[in-house]
Design an enzyme around this catalytic site. Structure first.
Site, PDB file in Angstrom:
ATOM      1  N   TYR A   1       4.919  60.107 -32.329  1.00 19.29           N
ATOM      2  CA  TYR A   1       5.946  61.153 -32.167  1.00 19.29           C
ATOM      3  C   TYR A   1       6.882  61.049 -33.368  1.00 19.29           C
ATOM      4  O   TYR A   1       7.756  60.181 -33.423  1.00 19.29           O
ATOM      5  CB  TYR A   1       6.731  60.964 -30.870  1.00 19.29           C
ATOM      6  CG  TYR A   1       5.954  61.228 -29.595  1.00 19.29           C
ATOM      7  CD1 TYR A   1       4.845  62.070 -29.564  1.00 19.29           C
ATOM      8  CD2 TYR A   1       6.347  60.649 -28.384  1.00 19.29           C
ATOM      9  CE1 TYR A   1       4.143  62.307 -28.390  1.00 19.29           C
ATOM     10  CE2 TYR A   1       5.650  60.887 -27.202  1.00 19.29           C
ATOM     11  CZ  TYR A   1       4.551  61.712 -27.221  1.00 19.29           C
ATOM     12  OH  TYR A   1       3.860  61.952 -26.042  1.00 19.29           O
TER      13      TYR A   1
ATOM     14  N   LEU B   1       7.526  70.747 -16.310  1.00 17.70           N
ATOM     15  CA  LEU B   1       8.199  72.043 -16.521  1.00 17.70           C
ATOM     16  C   LEU B   1       7.398  72.892 -17.504  1.00 17.70           C
ATOM     17  O   LEU B   1       7.910  73.850 -18.085  1.00 17.70           O
ATOM     18  CB  LEU B   1       9.628  71.822 -17.034  1.00 17.70           C
ATOM     19  CG  LEU B   1      10.525  71.059 -16.063  1.00 17.70           C
ATOM     20  CD1 LEU B   1      11.894  70.790 -16.681  1.00 17.70           C
ATOM     21  CD2 LEU B   1      10.674  71.826 -14.746  1.00 17.70           C
TER      22      LEU B   1
ATOM     23  N   GLY C   1       9.021  73.419 -20.747  1.00 22.04           N
ATOM     24  CA  GLY C   1      10.197  74.292 -20.692  1.00 22.04           C
ATOM     25  C   GLY C   1       9.889  75.671 -20.154  1.00 22.04           C
ATOM     26  O   GLY C   1      10.779  76.377 -19.683  1.00 22.04           O
TER      27      GLY C   1
ATOM     28  N   SER D   1      11.023  76.135 -16.654  1.00 21.80           N
ATOM     29  CA  SER D   1      12.288  75.446 -16.363  1.00 21.80           C
ATOM     30  C   SER D   1      13.366  76.410 -15.868  1.00 21.80           C
ATOM     31  O   SER D   1      14.395  75.986 -15.355  1.00 21.80           O
ATOM     32  CB  SER D   1      12.808  74.759 -17.626  1.00 21.80           C
ATOM     33  OG  SER D   1      13.183  75.735 -18.583  1.00 21.80           O
TER      34      SER D   1
HETATM   35  N1  LIG Z   1       0.022  62.080 -22.523  1.00 18.67           N
HETATM   36  C1  LIG Z   1       0.171  63.231 -23.120  1.00 18.67           C
HETATM   37  O1  LIG Z   1      -0.790  63.831 -23.616  1.00 18.67           O
HETATM   38  C2  LIG Z   1       1.524  63.857 -23.204  1.00 18.67           C
HETATM   39  C3  LIG Z   1       1.682  65.147 -23.712  1.00 18.67           C
HETATM   40  C4  LIG Z   1       2.953  65.694 -23.758  1.00 18.67           C
HETATM   41  C5  LIG Z   1       4.038  64.968 -23.308  1.00 18.67           C
HETATM   42  N2  LIG Z   1       3.872  63.690 -22.845  1.00 18.67           N
HETATM   43  C6  LIG Z   1       5.018  62.869 -22.386  1.00 18.67           C
HETATM   44  O2  LIG Z   1       5.597  63.499 -21.258  1.00 18.67           O
HETATM   45  C7  LIG Z   1       6.984  63.729 -21.482  1.00 18.67           C
HETATM   46  C8  LIG Z   1       7.398  64.991 -20.762  1.00 18.67           C
HETATM   47  O3  LIG Z   1       6.670  66.097 -21.308  1.00 18.67           O
HETATM   48  P1  LIG Z   1       7.382  67.396 -21.770  1.00 18.67           P
HETATM   49  O4  LIG Z   1       8.579  66.997 -22.593  1.00 18.67           O
HETATM   50  O5  LIG Z   1       6.405  68.346 -22.336  1.00 18.67           O
HETATM   51  O6  LIG Z   1       7.848  67.925 -20.357  1.00 18.67           O
HETATM   52  P2  LIG Z   1       8.666  69.041 -19.711  1.00 18.67           P
HETATM   53  O7  LIG Z   1       9.698  68.343 -18.922  1.00 18.67           O
HETATM   54  O8  LIG Z   1       7.686  69.934 -19.043  1.00 18.67           O
HETATM   55  O9  LIG Z   1       9.318  69.922 -20.851  1.00 18.67           O
HETATM   56  C9  LIG Z   1      10.462  69.546 -21.557  1.00 18.67           C
HETATM   57  C10 LIG Z   1      11.100  70.829 -22.031  1.00 18.67           C
HETATM   58  O10 LIG Z   1      11.689  71.488 -20.907  1.00 18.67           O
HETATM   59  C11 LIG Z   1      12.976  71.946 -21.208  1.00 18.67           C
HETATM   60  N3  LIG Z   1      13.873  71.797 -20.044  1.00 18.67           N
HETATM   61  C12 LIG Z   1      14.618  72.766 -19.498  1.00 18.67           C
HETATM   62  N4  LIG Z   1      15.306  72.316 -18.444  1.00 18.67           N
HETATM   63  C13 LIG Z   1      15.015  71.017 -18.326  1.00 18.67           C
HETATM   64  C14 LIG Z   1      15.443  70.010 -17.432  1.00 18.67           C
HETATM   65  N5  LIG Z   1      16.316  70.236 -16.464  1.00 18.67           N
HETATM   66  N6  LIG Z   1      14.963  68.766 -17.606  1.00 18.67           N
HETATM   67  C15 LIG Z   1      14.082  68.507 -18.584  1.00 18.67           C
HETATM   68  N7  LIG Z   1      13.636  69.423 -19.480  1.00 18.67           N
HETATM   69  C16 LIG Z   1      14.110  70.680 -19.342  1.00 18.67           C
HETATM   70  C17 LIG Z   1      13.456  71.121 -22.371  1.00 18.67           C
HETATM   71  O11 LIG Z   1      14.150  72.059 -23.130  1.00 18.67           O
HETATM   72  P3  LIG Z   1      15.440  71.874 -24.059  1.00 18.67           P
HETATM   73  O12 LIG Z   1      15.570  70.425 -24.389  1.00 18.67           O
HETATM   74  O13 LIG Z   1      15.121  72.708 -25.240  1.00 18.67           O
HETATM   75  O14 LIG Z   1      16.559  72.386 -23.258  1.00 18.67           O
HETATM   76  C18 LIG Z   1      12.177  70.641 -23.056  1.00 18.67           C
HETATM   77  O15 LIG Z   1      11.885  71.531 -24.106  1.00 18.67           O
HETATM   78  C19 LIG Z   1       7.128  63.779 -23.008  1.00 18.67           C
HETATM   79  O16 LIG Z   1       8.445  63.519 -23.406  1.00 18.67           O
HETATM   80  C20 LIG Z   1       6.134  62.736 -23.417  1.00 18.67           C
HETATM   81  O17 LIG Z   1       6.737  61.445 -23.321  1.00 18.67           O
HETATM   82  C21 LIG Z   1       2.630  63.149 -22.775  1.00 18.67           C
END
Ligand SMILES: NC(=O)c1ccc[n+]([C@@H]2O[C@H](COP(=O)([O-])OP(=O)(O)OC[C@H]3O[C@@H](n4cnc5c(N)ncnc54)[C@H](OP(=O)(O)O)[C@@H]3O)[C@@H](O)[C@H]2O)c1
Length: 334
Positions: free
Chosen positions: A58, A211, A214, A217
């Site tokens: 990352y 989410l 996002g 969300s």
């Molecule tokens: N193993 C894999 O292949 C893989 C792939 C992807 C991710 N991951 C891991 O999983 C974690 C979570 O994935 P993700 O970040 O894609 O997940 P997510 O929680 O689905 O999406 C995060 C996005 O949602 C938005 N958001 C809006 N309201 C929110 C709230 N209340 N809480 C949290 N986010 C909110 C954030 O936007 P803003 O910040 O712009 O407001 C951010 O852009 C990553 O950080 C990573 O560690 C693993």
């Protein structure tokens, strides 16, 4: 808010029922504010979140350095409770490009040595290859992590985005704590084949994309401008008519959320939490405000009628567009 714990499989650690995914603090979702990111990690630890997820790729180590700094500057009691889950294996280039995966045993040990240094820790709690290296049998990659476990550098072995056959082969090689995989109201692909296998083998799920990055969300808008290196600028679900369709699903979900007096994001996270005690959602909050909203989901109970309303608003398979572009989808081995 009540922060309960869940177990990462039958062999893994007890962790907070919600984990914090730190990826967006360094990469893939546009600009992030470093000070706010660190404050968010601290606020999460303070609230009782014990699981932090990162990856060495990352932003080429940036995220591990950030998590390391947040741990170093956290109160000792909070730092000691924190469990760090690290993904490795993705190969990058100086222009930010992606050039495959390396799961060879020597590479695994090399990746781990650098991660320990960047994180400033003496062990990694859960270590996993981000995607299967098609040239290296999973037994060899998992076997190399098992050697790191024996030496005390790693505590538990995880998996990420692999199919049922690979899960079985990995579990026959060494104890597997959890599979990290996308799971949300609009990404339910694991339910038919993968969840039954992880449940049979006592492997937990750390769900990402809860989410949908996002999209569901409740905060994502049609007119949001995305930088060229933002994952969502290329993700099928965020394009044109697909985006329009998917945001209409969010509006249907908003009606259900409003009837319960909670937010869309809380409803989407609570739905994943409701799918089983073996599932720990990772939320990608990168500000304290978003974190507070996400943690609020732990106080949302969806009863039978609520679950039916949620699924009526967003039925299985309702999303338009795949969760990844074709080349990336092929790497998931499902
Ligand atoms: N193993 C894999 O292949 C893989 C792939 C992807 C991710 N991951 C891991 O999983 C974690 C979570 O994935 P993700 O970040 O894609 O997940 P997510 O929680 O689905 O999406 C995060 C996005 O949602 C938005 N958001 C809006 N309201 C929110 C709230 N209340 N809480 C949290 N986010 C909110 C954030 O936007 P803003 O910040 O712009 O407001 C951010 O852009 C990553 O950080 C990573 O560690 C693993």
């Amino acid at each position: 808010m009540t922060l309960t714990t869940r177990s990462l499989g039958t062999t893994g650690p007890q962790v907070s029922a919600l984990g914090l995914g730190c990826m967006g603090m360094s990469a893939l979702y546009g600009e992030a504010d470093r000070a706010e990111s660190i404050a968010t990690v601290h606020a999460a630890l303070e609230a009782g979140v014990t699981l932090l997820d990162t990856g060495d790729f990352y932003a080429m180590g940036h995220n591990e350095l950030l998590v390391g700094e947040a741990l170093r500057t956290a109160p000792a009691a909070r730092r000691e409770q924190a469990l760090v889950s690290v993904k490795f294996g993705a190969l990058r280039d100086p222009d930010g490009g992606w050039s495959g995966y390396d799961g060879r045993p020597a590479a695994v040990k090399n990746f781990a040595a650098y991660s320990l240094q960047r994180l400033g820790v003496d062990h990694i709690d859960v270590y996993r290859i981000a995607r299967l290296d098609p040239d290296v049998p999973i037994e060899e990659t998992v076997g190399a992590i098992a050697e790191l476990v024996e030496k005390g550098h790693v505590r538990h072995i995880g998996l990420s985005e692999v199919g049922a056959g690979t899960i079985r082969r990995a579990a026959a090689t060494a104890p597997i704590s959890d599979l990290q995989i996308e799971y949300s109201l609009i990404s339910r692909g694991i339910e038919d084949e993968i969840l039954p296998v992880t449940r049979e083998l006592g492997i937990g799920i750390t769900a990402y994309g809860v989410l949908s990055r996002g999209l569901i969300s409740g905060h994502f808008t049609r007119d949001r401008r995305l930088a060229a290196d933002d994952f969502r600028a290329h993700s099928p679900r965020f394009q044109g008519e697909n985006l329009e369709h998917n945001l209409n699903l969010v509006e249907a979900l908003r009606k259900v959320a409003e009837r319960k007096g909670v937010t869309v994001a809380q409803t989407a996270i609570a739905w994943v939490l409701s799918r089983g005690e073996d599932i720990v959602p990772l939320v990608g909050a990168r500000t304290r405000e978003r974190l507070a909203e996400a943690l609020g989901a732990l106080d949302v109970t969806l009863d039978e009628a609520d679950l039916a309303a949620v699924e009526e608003a967003v039925p299985p398979g309702a999303a338009a567009g795949e969760r990844y572009a074709p080349a990336q989808l092929a790497q998931t081995g499902r």
